[in-house]
Design an enzyme around this catalytic site. Sequence first.
Site, PDB file in Angstrom:
ATOM      1  N   TYR A 247     -15.423  26.876 -24.755  1.00 21.84           N
ATOM      2  CA  TYR A 247     -15.764  25.882 -25.775  1.00 21.84           C
ATOM      3  C   TYR A 247     -17.199  26.106 -26.203  1.00 21.84           C
ATOM      4  O   TYR A 247     -17.649  27.241 -26.295  1.00 21.84           O
ATOM      5  CB  TYR A 247     -15.491  24.459 -25.272  1.00 21.84           C
ATOM      6  CG  TYR A 247     -15.231  23.534 -26.445  1.00 21.84           C
ATOM      7  CD1 TYR A 247     -14.106  23.722 -27.249  1.00 21.84           C
ATOM      8  CD2 TYR A 247     -16.118  22.544 -26.798  1.00 21.84           C
ATOM      9  CE1 TYR A 247     -13.875  22.922 -28.358  1.00 21.84           C
ATOM     10  CE2 TYR A 247     -15.895  21.729 -27.901  1.00 21.84           C
ATOM     11  CZ  TYR A 247     -14.773  21.934 -28.683  1.00 21.84           C
ATOM     12  OH  TYR A 247     -14.562  21.161 -29.786  1.00 21.84           O
TER      13      TYR A 247
ATOM     14  N   ARG B 151     -15.391  21.200 -40.853  1.00 20.68           N
ATOM     15  CA  ARG B 151     -16.729  21.065 -40.272  1.00 20.68           C
ATOM     16  C   ARG B 151     -16.679  21.539 -38.826  1.00 20.68           C
ATOM     17  O   ARG B 151     -16.666  20.755 -37.892  1.00 20.68           O
ATOM     18  CB  ARG B 151     -17.216  19.613 -40.338  1.00 20.68           C
ATOM     19  CG  ARG B 151     -18.702  19.453 -39.987  1.00 20.68           C
ATOM     20  CD  ARG B 151     -19.012  18.060 -39.513  1.00 20.68           C
ATOM     21  NE  ARG B 151     -18.312  17.707 -38.300  1.00 20.68           N
ATOM     22  CZ  ARG B 151     -18.712  18.040 -37.075  1.00 20.68           C
ATOM     23  NH1 ARG B 151     -19.780  18.773 -36.893  1.00 20.68           N
ATOM     24  NH2 ARG B 151     -18.017  17.650 -36.018  1.00 20.68           N
TER      25      ARG B 151
ATOM     26  N   LYS C 261     -10.222  22.599 -27.308  1.00 16.12           N
ATOM     27  CA  LYS C 261     -10.285  21.210 -26.870  1.00 16.12           C
ATOM     28  C   LYS C 261      -9.138  20.889 -25.912  1.00 16.12           C
ATOM     29  O   LYS C 261      -9.321  20.209 -24.896  1.00 16.12           O
ATOM     30  CB  LYS C 261     -10.214  20.296 -28.092  1.00 16.12           C
ATOM     31  CG  LYS C 261     -10.983  19.005 -27.951  1.00 16.12           C
ATOM     32  CD  LYS C 261     -12.467  19.244 -28.137  1.00 16.12           C
ATOM     33  CE  LYS C 261     -13.248  17.954 -28.136  1.00 16.12           C
ATOM     34  NZ  LYS C 261     -14.666  18.136 -28.459  1.00 16.12           N
TER      35      LYS C 261
ATOM     36  N   GLU D 262     -10.436  16.094 -34.889  1.00 19.50           N
ATOM     37  CA  GLU D 262     -11.560  16.916 -34.450  1.00 19.50           C
ATOM     38  C   GLU D 262     -12.115  17.745 -35.605  1.00 19.50           C
ATOM     39  O   GLU D 262     -11.362  18.397 -36.343  1.00 19.50           O
ATOM     40  CB  GLU D 262     -11.097  17.860 -33.326  1.00 19.50           C
ATOM     41  CG  GLU D 262     -12.195  18.613 -32.635  1.00 19.50           C
ATOM     42  CD  GLU D 262     -13.039  17.708 -31.736  1.00 19.50           C
ATOM     43  OE1 GLU D 262     -14.211  18.062 -31.507  1.00 19.50           O
ATOM     44  OE2 GLU D 262     -12.522  16.689 -31.265  1.00 19.50           O
ATOM     45  N   ASP D 263     -13.421  17.714 -35.768  1.00 21.02           N
ATOM     46  CA  ASP D 263     -14.147  18.564 -36.708  1.00 21.02           C
ATOM     47  C   ASP D 263     -13.683  18.407 -38.158  1.00 21.02           C
ATOM     48  O   ASP D 263     -13.512  19.395 -38.885  1.00 21.02           O
ATOM     49  CB  ASP D 263     -14.090  20.037 -36.266  1.00 21.02           C
ATOM     50  CG  ASP D 263     -15.071  20.305 -35.132  1.00 21.02           C
ATOM     51  OD1 ASP D 263     -15.699  19.346 -34.651  1.00 21.02           O
ATOM     52  OD2 ASP D 263     -15.218  21.464 -34.722  1.00 21.02           O
TER      53      ASP D 263
ATOM     54  N   ASP E 115     -13.033  12.417 -31.857  1.00 22.13           N
ATOM     55  CA  ASP E 115     -13.950  12.734 -30.770  1.00 22.13           C
ATOM     56  C   ASP E 115     -15.377  12.954 -31.265  1.00 22.13           C
ATOM     57  O   ASP E 115     -16.339  12.634 -30.562  1.00 22.13           O
ATOM     58  CB  ASP E 115     -13.461  13.969 -30.017  1.00 22.13           C
ATOM     59  CG  ASP E 115     -14.247  14.212 -28.737  1.00 22.13           C
ATOM     60  OD1 ASP E 115     -14.421  13.255 -27.965  1.00 22.13           O
ATOM     61  OD2 ASP E 115     -14.704  15.343 -28.524  1.00 22.13           O
ATOM     62  N   ASP E 116     -15.538  13.500 -32.472  1.00 16.61           N
ATOM     63  CA  ASP E 116     -16.886  13.722 -33.003  1.00 16.61           C
ATOM     64  C   ASP E 116     -17.625  12.408 -33.187  1.00 16.61           C
ATOM     65  O   ASP E 116     -18.846  12.344 -33.028  1.00 16.61           O
ATOM     66  CB  ASP E 116     -16.821  14.463 -34.348  1.00 16.61           C
ATOM     67  CG  ASP E 116     -16.117  15.788 -34.222  1.00 16.61           C
ATOM     68  OD1 ASP E 116     -16.526  16.600 -33.390  1.00 16.61           O
ATOM     69  OD2 ASP E 116     -15.139  16.020 -34.963  1.00 16.61           O
TER      70      ASP E 116
ATOM     71  N   ASN F  46     -24.987  21.297 -32.125  1.00 19.97           N
ATOM     72  CA  ASN F  46     -24.309  22.524 -31.704  1.00 19.97           C
ATOM     73  C   ASN F  46     -24.161  23.468 -32.889  1.00 19.97           C
ATOM     74  O   ASN F  46     -24.102  23.015 -34.034  1.00 19.97           O
ATOM     75  CB  ASN F  46     -22.911  22.190 -31.153  1.00 19.97           C
ATOM     76  CG  ASN F  46     -22.957  21.558 -29.786  1.00 19.97           C
ATOM     77  OD1 ASN F  46     -23.645  22.031 -28.911  1.00 19.97           O
ATOM     78  ND2 ASN F  46     -22.225  20.469 -29.617  1.00 19.97           N
TER      79      ASN F  46
END
Length: 557
Positions: free
Chosen positions: A101, A154, A172, A243-244, A266-267, A414
């Site tokens: 990850y 993203r 993930k 996610e993202d 989660d972000d 990140n």
Amino acid sequence: MTGKTGAEPTGKQGTALLQDPLSNKGTAFSEQERDALRLRGLVPPHVETLGEQLERARAMVMEVDPPIERYLRLRDLQDDNEVLFYALVTGDLPTILPLIYTPTVGEGCIEFSRHYQHPRGLFLTIPERDKIAGILDDPRFDDVEVIVVSDGERILGLGDQGANGMGIPIGKLSLYTACGGFDPAKTLPILLDTGTDNDDRRDDPQYVGWRHDRVRGEDYDAFLDAFVDAVKKRWDHVLLQFEDFAQANALRLLERYREDLCTFNDDVQGTAAVVAGMLLAASKAADRRLSDQIFVIYGAGSAGCGIGRMLVKLMIDEGSSEDDAYKRFYAIDADGLLTDDSNLKAFQKPFARKANELDDWSVPGDRIDLEAVVENAKATVLIGTSGQKGAFTRKAVETMAGHTDRPIIMPLSNPTAKSEATPQDLVDWTGGKALVATGSPFDPVRFEGGTYPVDQANNAYIFPGVGLGAVAAKASRVTDAMFVAAARKLSEIETSSRDGPGHFIPRQEKLRDVAREIALAVAQQAFADGVAQIEQPDDAALAKAITSRMWEPQYPE
């Protein structure tokens, strides 16, 4: 040994069995299995133990460099033998986690199409919108418990990667299994391919995604609705993690679907919970209440403001009013400090300062930048979610250290190349006073002849436990209070030491234990919130049920 182990028999034999990563044992098939499953001659004659296979697998991964090469070998191993892959991961989480990850997964996404070989997960595209229900109806998905979905717009701090973003759901879900004990056979990565505006991806002759401009607006929303409706009809209960997704969609989609099924982003929520948990722990280490801190959020997007909202909830629990809690925040975006006369998004408005509050501030120029905010607000906590490398200047950090005994500084962006500061610089600039946590992994810091580990605000501390607790309680929704419970539990788990710069949460090798404890707190909160759909057991029975769900990477006899 508690928990479930290995893969269940599939009825496959011979080559078909060896090509199924969920059932393949490779050289570990016993003599009896080789006869019964028609494997004679298809595997080398020596029968190995899982331990012997692990030694070779580790050597195979670690003999190559740079990290992207190790990432690719680990992906090949996962596509060949899931038990062996997860035995390697769980056996050395601190070493392997950064390879499967962040930060390595970012480069893995950039390179995804170039190295695509084995099918894993589902690619759902807008031209196939009417076929989604049929695709999900495949019997092999009957037992799915958790889905991670992305549209690839993203990816970390790398922007729009289109279909290459599939590396994120795959990675993930690897952590859901490695840390949260989810059976890999019950996980499903999904990439919603709505096109890409990344010319490098779209013009690449090796790109495996839909070569189309990214679809937006009503067509995009209709596609998302079709997908979510199909998920709801396909499974009686499944955890769906977003996610993202781009900032413009992340919060909007969360609010659109969070009341309809067991889902979270989660972000937004996972990041907020892990940072809040770490700040609770860091505040204890600094001998201060959370409500006594003055926060600067550098990067006032959905993630940064999500962290702020979580902290406000925790401060209210400490006795602050909502208004007083928000007054302890200063949020900065690309145009400087957010004020009530700024052009604000809805989620930013609670964090905007009244312009007339700043009349007596000493500000060079028209823009109120980080250094001016730290100096005038007397900040004690600095949180970076900007994606801007080096944004935490030496002057700003030294100013913080000048007016607080233990500044808490968290450059969270990140991958590593986007971090607002390096931990070593933060320790040096503050004379070892700073409590530091980062978003990406960094080497230990050096201070006064010693070396000290740097805590990483890795969402792996939160989302596996949240998912495990939600599924164990069969929660109809994931509530904000469940994430608050997760954050609080993380701060309560004892660490081996809180001496020296940094290190105020458990080491990464304890992530499975962390997930188990957080799952219990989250499941208890699900019952308290009235969203659990099973009869409530006592706490001991609930803890036992959670542990028994956790899959172990061992071959079945």
